[in-house]
Scaffold this motif. Structure first.
Motif, PDB file in Angstrom:
ATOM      1  N   LEU A 216      -3.506  -4.124  13.364  1.00 18.28           N
ATOM      2  CA  LEU A 216      -4.830  -3.567  13.120  1.00 18.28           C
ATOM      3  C   LEU A 216      -4.970  -2.135  13.625  1.00 18.28           C
TER       4      LEU A 216
ATOM      5  N   PRO B 179      -5.337   1.827   8.793  1.00 18.35           N
ATOM      6  CA  PRO B 179      -5.701   0.822   7.781  1.00 18.35           C
ATOM      7  C   PRO B 179      -7.215   0.811   7.574  1.00 18.35           C
ATOM      8  N   LEU B 180      -7.636   0.654   6.339  1.00 13.93           N
ATOM      9  CA  LEU B 180      -9.064   0.643   6.039  1.00 13.93           C
ATOM     10  C   LEU B 180      -9.615  -0.782   5.996  1.00 13.93           C
ATOM     11  N   GLN B 181      -8.967  -1.652   5.298  1.00 13.84           N
ATOM     12  CA  GLN B 181      -9.429  -3.040   5.271  1.00 13.84           C
ATOM     13  C   GLN B 181      -8.514  -3.959   6.072  1.00 13.84           C
ATOM     14  N   ASN B 182      -7.251  -4.012   5.702  1.00 15.57           N
ATOM     15  CA  ASN B 182      -6.234  -4.758   6.445  1.00 15.57           C
ATOM     16  C   ASN B 182      -6.635  -6.217   6.673  1.00 15.57           C
ATOM     17  N   ARG B 183      -7.067  -6.865   5.605  1.00 11.53           N
ATOM     18  CA  ARG B 183      -7.498  -8.239   5.738  1.00 11.53           C
ATOM     19  C   ARG B 183      -6.337  -9.190   6.069  1.00 11.53           C
TER      20      ARG B 183
ATOM     21  N   LYS C   3      -6.110  -9.178   9.796  1.00 11.05           N
ATOM     22  CA  LYS C   3      -7.255  -9.881  10.367  1.00 11.05           C
ATOM     23  C   LYS C   3      -7.096 -11.394  10.220  1.00 11.05           C
TER      24      LYS C   3
END
Length: 474
Positions: A316, A354-358, A361
């Motif tokens: 993250l 990273p912008l979303q990096n789901r 997560k």
């Protein structure tokens, strides 16, 4: 107290055996009784389950060595030469790269040398006559600084080794626990057989005296018939006891093995002659250690889940890498006016976020839940271990008290049997009562053996529950 009582009983019942202990010239050598220590040594050395578990440990160690390969120094050479065309340049570039063990970056060093002509748009292909030397490094400042995939794989592989060792210990403890049970069952079967043989010998010895008295008319013939009936019943008890001893010896062979690992069926001549063999295992009444194998396995799994959680959180973070390089051309220039002799130094940085990096997560949530679940399991397991050990201690105390009572009962029953036989010989007692006293005394003797076996089984269970490896021959 239990062993002493049964030993005295056997010595009294078998005076011939007690007086024939010294060596006799020309007599065959008496086989030494099989001890629990011998069985445990053979089991720990050659039991297939233990051997297999140790092979699993070596397998995990091999995977750990493979994970260490991510930090190996890599040497590679790249050579390129123009075979056709106007230019004939040749370049040889050699480099050695060493990953850092405390950072996600790496160090490298290289040497490059060229010969021939290169087009102007490949001017970097030229080097001085003696080539170019470069050293440099890449250092992670945010992501991969404290943890990265390589170090996590190494930690997970080391955790697998720990888990395999804990599981091997658990397997070994379980095998040794069963070996103790098998040995003690064999000893108890041998002692019961001795008790029933002594009971049979009493009836056989009495038959001769009764036969003489019947011939003289001092006793009715019906007593001889009744004694024969007792003989048949007591022979049946001996046969069943012999069968139980053979079955126990066969079960024991699964753990008692020769130097080549083959099962050995122990003969009855090696059976211990007193109940002292049932007290061969000494397990102290102590609490379970924090490193009991099943608990150690859970703790190792927690460490692995924590490592995965740290790696997911690392993903993250933004990436900020620092690069640095030193280069030096050596020798004379290959082209006039192309001077590259001074020392060169370059520094650079790389940044990405990273912008979303789901995906990361999701891995954080998964690893965090796994850690919580394993810690809950650890707490429950600690509670279960405490309750289990305390329950075994309670059972052991009760078994020892019952064994003391059985010893007292055996002493009183044997005293009554001896007195009743004396009264019978003097004609003051009847045949039914003397047989009843003898069988009651034998039953009490067998109950004492069974009580001693239960005490020994509880001690073995306590040794296994507290992971007492020394008591279990590990």
């Amino acid at each position: 107290m239990i062993a002493r009582g049964v030993a005295i009983l056997l010595a009294c019942a078998c005076p011939a055996a007690a007086t024939a202990q010294g060596p006799v010239a020309g007599a065959p050598r008496i086989a030494e009784p099989l001890t629990l220590a011998e069985v445990l040594r053979a089991s720990a050395r050659a039991a297939p389950q233990i051997v297999e578990a140790l092979a699993r440990v070596r397998q995990a160690e091999g995977r750990a060595l493979s994970a260490e390969g991510a930090f190996d120094t890599v040497f590679d050479v790249d050579a390129k030469s123009r075979l056709l065309g106007y230019y004939d340049g040749t370049v040889v570039d050699a480099r050695a790269t060493r990953p850092l063990t405390g950072n996600g970056g790496q160090l490298y060093g290289g040497y490059r040398v060229s010969r021939g002509d290169f087009p102007v748009y490949e001017g970097e292909g030229y080097t001085n006559r003696l080539g170019e030397v470069k050293v440099g490094g890449l250092f992670a400042l945010l992501r991969d600084r404290l943890v990265d995939e390589r170090r996590t794989r190494r930690a997970l592989a080391a955790g697998d080794v720990g888990v395999a060792r804990f599981e091997a210990t658990a397997v070994a403890i379980g095998v040794q626990r069963r070996a103790v049970d098998a040995y003690q069952a064999w000893v108890a079967a041998a002692l019961r057989l001795a008790a029933y043989r002594d009971l049979l010998a009493l009836a056989e010895n009495r038959r001769g005296a009764l036969a003489r008295q019947v011939e003289l008319g001092a006793r009715p013939n019906i007593l001889l018939t009744e004694n024969d009936q007792n003989l048949v019943r007591r022979r049946a008890l001996v046969v069943r006891a012999e069968q139980d001893l053979a079955g126990a010896a066969n079960a024991l062979s699964l753990f008692y093995r020769d130097v080549e690992g083959r099962p050995v069926v122990v003969g009855a001549e090696r059976a211990p002659r007193d109940a002292g063999a049932l007290g061969g295992l000494s397990a102290g009444r102590r609490a379970a250690p924090p490193t009991r194998p099943d608990l150690g396995t859970v703790l190792a799994r927690i460490d692995q889940s924590v490592a995965r959680l740290a790696l997911a959180r690392n993903d993250l973070r933004p990436r900020l890498d620092l690069r640095g390089e030193l280069g030096k051309e050596m020798g004379e220039p290959v082209l006039p006016g192309l001077t590259r002799s001074p020392l060169e130094a370059t520094v650079g940085v790389r940044f990405s976020v990273p912008l979303q990096n789901r995906a990361a997560k999701g891995r954080v949530a998964e690893a965090s839940a796994d850690v919580d679940a394993l810690r809950t399991r650890e707490r429950l397991l600690r509670e279960q271990i405490g309750v289990e050990v305390e329950g075994i201690v309670i059972a052991l105390g009760g078994s020892e008290r019952l064994a003391d009572i059985a010893d007292e009962e055996r002493t009183l029953a044997e005293r009554l049997a001896v007195a009743e036989r004396r009264r019978f010989d003097l004609g003051s007692s009847d045949f039914f009562l003397v047989n009843q006293r003898e069988e009651t005394a034998t039953d009490a003797r067998v109950r004492l053996i069974d009580a001693g076996a239960r005490v020994a089984a509880a001690r073995a269970e306590l040794a296994a529950a507290t992971a007492d490896e020394s008591a279990l021959g590990l």
